[in-house]
Design a protein around this motif. Structure first.
Motif: not given
Lengths: 307, 350
Positions: B2-18
């Motif tokens: 399978a191929g994988i695609e990320f679309i516009d993903v964001c991730k933050s831990f608490d208030k910190h944007m990673v």
């Protein structure tokens, strides 16, 4: 070549001998302590159980195994005490292990409220047993100033004579001792829970494990050394329960909360010429504890996963 | 597969944007390596695919299906963790069997699959052992077997070799490449080690500070880096970067610098003095101090010694030009700058 062969064993023996001496010197204080306070009393109590006597003259008359015959076949109060102790021990082991596990699972996550809850649950452990017994004597008081009865009164329920009723007295003692110890055992389990690496749970999620299966197959086995420790210490501790019973009910009403250690205390120190009977009961208690602990080890040790 | 695609993903831990608005396609059947310094978000991305660290926002598509909210156990992925995450209270067999049992694979099928993977990782005689009695390398193989036995569409690996000693690491690297060749499944591999990335990847995704810096084959990343960060992250020793009077930067790889006693007829040439020398056997690494700069040179010649006066030369096609912010300047503009900078008085003194 010859010389070398000769010298090395000699040298080694001397060194070993010296090494052993040093080692024994190091543990000597502990051995003396054990000898004086554990081994000697153990032998002494067996000896005492073969005599009829009292505090001032323990060896008044040699009676052989007569004291044992008395507690098992002549009187019924020892067997009664044994039964009460068994009821108390089984209840405390089951309730305390189950509840402290529940509390630990509930409180181990780092939240502010959990920090408060941990402290709140641990505090009773710091209070002296005597104080706890007095507090609960008041809470359970049959008079209207007893807290539980006051609450019951608000709801229009007739007051219960908690400590004075043969049906509720043992429950009250179990309740108090659970309350006192739960924080301590929950703390032990909580630290064990925190030591489980989170990746193991992540791996389990990737392995499509249900939360029930994760608990039974991963969490519980990982806690098994602590649970085993609890099983042994709670069992031994509750076989020896004394202060709370002495202060809250004194063994009553009737013989409903009479436990072995209270029985021993009464015969050994409260009555005349029955020190030997108390000692015989003490020997029986010791043997029971040895057997129960051996059963615990035989039955559960294989299921304990040490890392 | 399978191929994988990320679309516009964001991730933050608490208030910190990673990770902020990241999009990426991971190709089906390829060995993709996510590489970058620690804290760059590579493990976060991997955990998103696994489902054990869901994205704060955005979508993850696998095999044309949106798996953003699918349970980790239902994603058909397997993961090898950095610390292996083997269940310590279970035997090797139970460890491998756990996932199969949860997926209700019948007993005979389970036995067949376990036999197969244990043969593949060469650990058959250890089936009834507890993980505590195994060495690090053996645990690594068990973790690998546990992943393989599920026959997943995607293998996820989070620095799986970083706890092994150097020799075993090289051996396992080769074995992983072979396993990928055999299974032809999508591998997503996270590492901070550029050597691992270069040696194993079909595709390298180089990340820094939650952003993708460059995506491409090891050759592309090595020979055609997008910026100074990539040029210096990949390759050992890193690319030599010299500041120029026009705030642009000039770079060349240590193995492209040629040391000589007298200047050669090449675009870049500059006098210097050898200050250190590391003899590695097949090649020798010199540090050459040239005024306020120093450069590393990887050379087949081992006859220069510390204190020697030398000229460092580099051909025009081996020079890279970056702007003041570190971004690469390519094409005509780049070539023009190359000529200008390489011969600038501040850089070239021969």
């Amino acid at each position: 070549m010859f010389k070398v062969k000769n010298i090395i064993p000699n040298d080694r023996t001397r060194k070993t001998w010296r090494g052993y001496l040093g080692a024994y010197l190091m543990i000597l204080p502990a051995i003396i302590f054990l000898g004086v306070f554990v081994i000697y009393p153990m032998i002494h109590i067996v000896e005492l159980s073969l005599y009829k006597g009292n505090g001032t003259n323990p060896y008044k008359q040699f009676v052989g195994l007569s004291n044992y015959r008395t507690i098992f076949f002549v009187k019924t109060d020892f067997l009664e005490a044994l039964k009460n102790t068994a009821v108390y021990t089984v209840s405390i082991v089951v309730i305390l292990m189950f509840m402290s596990l529940m509390f630990a699972l509930w409180m181990f996550k780092d939240r502010k409220i959990n920090k408060f809850a941990q402290t709140a649950f641990f505090t009773p452990h710091l209070v002296a047993a005597v104080s706890c017994a007095f507090i609960f004597s008041w809470l359970f008081s049959s008079d209207t100033y007893g807290l539980f009865n006051t609450i019951l009164k608000i709801f229009g329920v007739a007051p219960v004579n908690w400590l004075g009723d043969t049906r509720t007295a043992m429950f009250c003692i179990i309740f108090m001792n659970t309350w006192k110890s739960i924080g301590y055992y929950a703390l032990i389990l909580m630290s064990a829970l925190k030591a489980i690496p989170p990746e193991i749970y992540e791996a389990a999620r990737l392995d499509n494990a249900s939360s029930r299966k994760t608990f039974w197959k991963i969490t519980l086995p990982m806690l098994s050394p602590q649970l085993f420790f609890m099983l042994i210490t709670i069992t031994i501790g509750s076989f020896k329960v004394f202060d709370s019973v002495r202060l809250m009910t004194g063994g009553g009403p009737g013989t409903s909360t009479q436990v072995i250690s209270l029985y021993i205390y009464n015969y050994a120190f409260q009555r005349g010429n029955s020190l030997g009977i108390g000692a015989a009961a003490g020997v029986v208690l010791m043997l029971i504890l040895i057997v129960v602990t051996m059963i615990d080890f035989r039955g559960f040790e294989r299921r304990v996963h040490y890392q | 597969m399978a191929g994988i695609e990320f679309i516009d993903v964001c991730k933050s831990f608490d208030k910190h944007m990673v990770i902020e608005n990241l999009s990426l396609k991971i190709k089906d059947g390829k060995f993709t390596v996510l590489v970058g310094p620690s804290g760059c978000g590579k493990t976060t991305l991997l955990r998103m695919i696994a489902g054990i660290g869901p994205a704060t926002s955005g979508q993850i598509i696998m095999d044309n299906k949106d798996i953003t909210d699918v349970d980790p156990g239902k994603r058909d992925v397997a993961m090898v963790f950095q610390n292996y995450a083997i269940y310590p209270t279970m035997t090797v067999r139970e460890n491998i069997e756990f996932g199969l049992k949860n997926n209700k694979v019948p007993k005979e099928e389970r036995d067949r699959l376990i036999n197969e993977v244990m043969e593949a990782v060469n650990m058959k005689e250890y089936l009834d052992r507890k993980p505590g009695t195994l060495s690090g390398g053996q645990r690594q193989r068990i973790a690998l077997a546990r992943a393989m036995v599920k026959k997943p569409k995607v293998f996820l690996m989070d620095e799986p070799l970083s706890n092994l000693d150097a020799k075993l690491r090289v051996q396992m690297r080769v074995e992983l490449i072979e396993i990928h060749e055999k299974l032809k499944t999508t591998f997503v591999y996270v590492t901070h080690d550029q050597v691992e990335a270069m040696s194993m990847a079909d595709v390298i995704v180089l990340m820094d500070k939650g952003r993708i810096q460059q995506e491409g084959s090891p050759e592309e990343i090595y020979h055609d880096p997008n910026n100074v960060f990539i040029a210096q992250f990949i390759g050992s020793p890193p690319m030599n970067i010299l500041n120029t009077p026009k705030e642009d930067k000039l770079g060349f790889r240590p193995e492209k610098g040629i040391m000589s006693n007298t200047a050669m007829d090449l675009a870049f040439k500059r006098r210097g003095k050898v200050s250190t020398r590391e003899m590695l056997g097949s090649e020798t690494i010199y540090k050459v101090v040239m005024g306020e700069y120093s450069v590393m040179i990887k050379s087949q010649n081992d006859h220069f010694s510390i204190g020697d006066d030398v000229v460092v030369n580099a051909a025009a096609e081996d020079l890279y030009i970056f702007d003041a912010n570190g971004a690469r300047i390519r094409g005509k503009e780049g070539s023009a700058l190359k000529r200008l900078l390489a011969t600038a008085e501040e850089l070239s003194d021969v």
